[in-house]
Motif scaffolding. Sequence first.
Motif: not given
Length: 432
Positions: A232, A407, A411, A414-415
């Motif tokens: 990721s 996402g 996600k 997290e990104q």
Amino acid sequence: MTVELISVGTELLLGNIVNTNANYLSKKCAELGLSLFYQITVGDNENRLIDTVKTAMSRSDIIILTGGLGPTQDDLTKEAVAKALGRKLVMDEHSRERILKYFDRISYDKQDNQIQKASAIASKALSKITDNNWKQALKIDDCFVIDNDNGTAPGYIIKENHKIIFLLPGPPSEMIPMFEQKMFPYLKETQQKVFISKMVKICGIGESRAETRILDLIEKQTNPTIAPYAKSGEVHFRITASADNENTAESMIQPLLKELMNRFGDNIYTTSEEETLEDVVVKLLQKQGLKLVTAESCTGGLLTGRIVNIPGASSVFTEGFITYSNESKMKYLGVDKKTLDQYGAVSEETATQMVKGAADTTGCEAALAITGIAGPDGGTKEKPIGLVYIGCYLKGIVTVREYRLRGNREKIREQSVIHALDLLRRCLMNMS
């Protein structure tokens, strides 16, 4: 040589626990230059396990099984492997003695804030051991027993018609030390060639773009080889070379490593297998003697968590603000209400005031701020889900970047953290 992983346990099939053992062993097999073609998960059923072992024996040189070595009735790995090979189970006196000593050791009870020995005599300890514990002292006939220094279930190495079978306990706290200390060296000695790997870790560029840039290298690869791994917000390339000795393998890797450095430049944040992006950022902050503060909205502390996971982060990290609401942004970071009314919480202007406010409030020379829409609700045509603004403050200079991430909620968050760490990394590199 080809290797096959067999993970044993109904709890894995049901999703009650995550199979981290397979992930760990896959990486270790890659380090050894072993070709991993199959990963199988099988429940606690003896017949299915026997069939799985026989199938693995027919197509793989090395079979590694994890789990099912405990004392209960549903721990069937050793029994199933013995039947698949047509061998008997016999008592291993060395393992029996270790189990006895293990229970004798844990028979110390803590009472009245003092450690008192519950039994000083082995025979008394023996009476506390239930019959099913002796099941773990049985070994497959004509195998090597590997002591378990972190539990009662030994591991095993079995040779069968030029094949090698490894049996490892399921708990990672037992499996990983056993594999690294005993079985990894054993496997390394079986290799006729020396395998050396180098990991190149990249961020700030997508997987498809990164792979396109090295497609010519992949198409003509022989030895060394290069393999991409997507994570990721990151892309990792593993370069592996095989040779008769380590020096030769290292020298074979260097030209390919240099080529990747030329193609990706400062998108590469490390060539160390174990080093993470947050490791790099903390080291850069330490090198420049800077203190860091964070201000998070949509990530809700994920960024701060990544930083404080690094040993020694306390030397550079002071505090973090989680300002999820507009009120908290105004109260703790000094974001102007007019800014929020005119531009909204997710905007370049708000990110700028968040990161400056965090730095001004704490007196830190470095600051990171994240504000965005992680979803699944809250997006509009003008500000869709995945819109994130990240601000970096470094010695009075503010840099804000806009990101359009894709996402699900997890996600996107997290990104966002990856992009924030990468932005700070680049700003620190430009200043050094």
